[in-house]
Write a protein that holds these residues in place. Structure first.
Motif, short mmCIF file in Angstrom:
data_model
loop_
_atom_site.label_atom_id
_atom_site.label_comp_id
_atom_site.label_asym_id
_atom_site.label_seq_id
_atom_site.Cartn_x
_atom_site.Cartn_y
_atom_site.Cartn_z
N GLY A 67 6.72 -0.39 17.46
CA GLY A 67 5.72 0.33 17.25
C GLY A 67 5.83 1.83 17.40
O GLY A 67 6.84 1.97 18.59
N ASN A 68 5.00 2.62 17.12
CA ASN A 68 4.90 4.02 17.41
C ASN A 68 3.93 4.38 16.76
O ASN A 68 3.22 4.03 15.91
N PHE A 69 3.22 5.91 17.29
CA PHE A 69 2.18 6.30 16.91
C PHE A 69 2.22 7.86 16.97
O PHE A 69 2.87 8.39 17.91
N PHE A 70 1.78 8.54 16.14
CA PHE A 70 1.12 10.05 16.50
C PHE A 70 -0.20 10.30 16.12
O PHE A 70 -1.11 9.46 15.94
N GLN A 71 -0.82 11.50 16.81
CA GLN A 71 -2.17 11.61 16.50
C GLN A 71 -2.07 13.10 15.54
O GLN A 71 -1.12 14.06 15.59
N ALA A 72 -3.21 13.16 14.89
CA ALA A 72 -3.34 14.51 13.95
C ALA A 72 -4.90 14.70 13.98
O ALA A 72 -5.60 13.82 14.07
N THR B 124 0.79 -1.17 0.00
CA THR B 124 -0.11 -0.04 -0.22
C THR B 124 0.87 1.32 0.03
O THR B 124 1.69 1.42 0.94
N GLU B 125 0.82 1.85 -1.02
CA GLU B 125 1.71 3.20 -1.16
C GLU B 125 1.21 4.28 -0.10
O GLU B 125 0.16 4.21 0.44
N TYR B 126 2.32 5.02 0.32
CA TYR B 126 1.97 5.86 1.37
C TYR B 126 1.03 7.06 1.14
O TYR B 126 1.18 7.63 -0.06
N VAL B 127 0.05 7.12 2.09
CA VAL B 127 -0.89 8.29 1.93
C VAL B 127 -0.68 9.06 3.62
O VAL B 127 -1.14 8.26 4.50
N GLY B 128 -0.50 10.35 3.37
CA GLY B 128 -0.51 10.89 4.90
C GLY B 128 -1.61 11.04 5.56
O GLY B 128 -2.65 10.44 5.01
N ALA B 129 -1.93 11.50 6.59
CA ALA B 129 -2.89 11.92 7.69
C ALA B 129 -4.11 12.63 6.80
O ALA B 129 -3.62 13.76 6.27
N GLY B 130 -5.42 12.17 7.00
CA GLY B 130 -6.49 12.79 6.23
C GLY B 130 -7.72 12.73 7.17
O GLY B 130 -8.88 12.36 6.66
N THR C 116 -13.63 15.70 13.42
CA THR C 116 -13.75 14.58 13.95
C THR C 116 -12.38 14.22 14.93
O THR C 116 -12.33 13.19 15.51
N GLY C 117 -12.01 15.37 15.47
CA GLY C 117 -10.90 15.16 16.46
C GLY C 117 -9.69 14.78 16.13
O GLY C 117 -9.43 14.48 14.85
N LEU C 118 -9.04 14.20 17.21
CA LEU C 118 -7.76 13.64 16.86
C LEU C 118 -7.91 12.18 16.57
O LEU C 118 -8.64 11.65 17.13
N HIS C 119 -7.05 11.86 15.59
CA HIS C 119 -6.94 10.39 14.99
C HIS C 119 -5.53 9.94 15.35
O HIS C 119 -4.54 10.44 15.23
N ARG C 120 -5.50 8.63 15.73
CA ARG C 120 -4.20 7.80 16.11
C ARG C 120 -3.71 7.34 14.60
O ARG C 120 -4.50 6.79 14.10
N TYR C 121 -2.43 7.56 14.24
CA TYR C 121 -1.85 7.14 13.17
C TYR C 121 -0.66 6.11 13.86
O TYR C 121 0.23 6.69 14.24
N VAL C 122 -1.07 4.79 13.40
CA VAL C 122 -0.17 3.70 14.15
C VAL C 122 0.67 3.06 13.23
O VAL C 122 0.38 2.57 12.45
N PHE C 123 2.17 2.97 13.41
CA PHE C 123 3.00 2.33 12.98
C PHE C 123 3.35 1.02 13.59
O PHE C 123 3.56 1.14 14.64
N MET C 124 3.43 -0.35 12.86
CA MET C 124 3.98 -1.61 13.43
C MET C 124 4.76 -2.14 12.59
O MET C 124 4.49 -1.99 11.34
N VAL C 125 5.83 -2.76 13.38
CA VAL C 125 6.74 -3.58 12.38
C VAL C 125 6.64 -5.04 13.00
O VAL C 125 6.69 -5.24 14.30
#
Length: 182
Positions: free
Chosen positions: A157-162, A95-101, A106-115
């Motif tokens: 893993g790690n995550f940010f919110q946007a 899946t090609e990268y697409v940034g936060a949208g 709708t407030g803050l969303h969690r964007y979660v990275f996992m390996v």
């Protein structure tokens, strides 16, 4: 990750390593807030990898369309498999990268990275999604993906919110959606 409910929303157990994710000089750190404008380009990602092992990296948003109404949980933003060591650019882009949208309001969303460490090289059967399509993105499940390919628990893993900013309509247009009008 437990406090932010990534456990159990996405995975069952916290990974032992914090994944290093950077958008230029901006670092992702366990829920810090970044803007869609800041994360529009693919980040650099590193973890303590074994040089001759294969890995899969995923980035998802479990809060689509919102944290309270997660009908499309999870939304796949990026997935790369068959990464030898931590050389992401040499992996198989599923899946090609697409940034936060996140939608406006709708407030803050969690964007979660996992390996996950793969048991070996894998022939992935998921449809490959380019950066201009929704195909294969909504209602993705990290748990089901990990089970299907016998990946076990994530190793990092790690995550940010946007939350919404003025760049979000560009993301939605790129994906061919009119979500902002609904």
């Amino acid at each position: 990750m437990e406090e932010s409910q990534i456990i159990p929303d996405i995975i069952e157990r916290a990974p032992p390593q914090e994944l290093q994710v950077s958008y230029g000089r901006l670092k992702v750190h366990l829920g810090n807030e970044l803007t869609p404008t800041q994360v529009k380009a693919k980040p650099t990602v590193h973890w303590n990898a074994e040089h001759y092992a294969f890995y899969v990296l995923s980035m998802t948003d479990p809060d689509v369309p919102s944290r309270d109404d997660h009908e499309w949980r999870e939304f796949s933003h990026w997935m790369v498999g068959n990464i030898l060591g931590d050389k992401i650019n040499n992996g198989e882009v599923i899946t090609e990268y697409v940034g936060a949208g996140p939608l406006n309001g709708t407030g803050l969303h969690r964007y979660v990275f996992m390996v996950f460490k793969q048991p070996g090289k894998i022939n992935f059967t998921e449809p490959h999604a380019d950066k201009n399509t929704l195909d294969g993105r909504p209602q993705f499940s990290t748990k089901e993906f990990a089970e299907r390919y016998n990946l076990g628990d994530p190793i990092a893993g790690n995550f940010f919110q946007a939350k919404y900013d003025d760049y979000v309509p560009t993301i939605h247009e790129q994906l061919g959606t009119d979500l902002e009008k609904k």
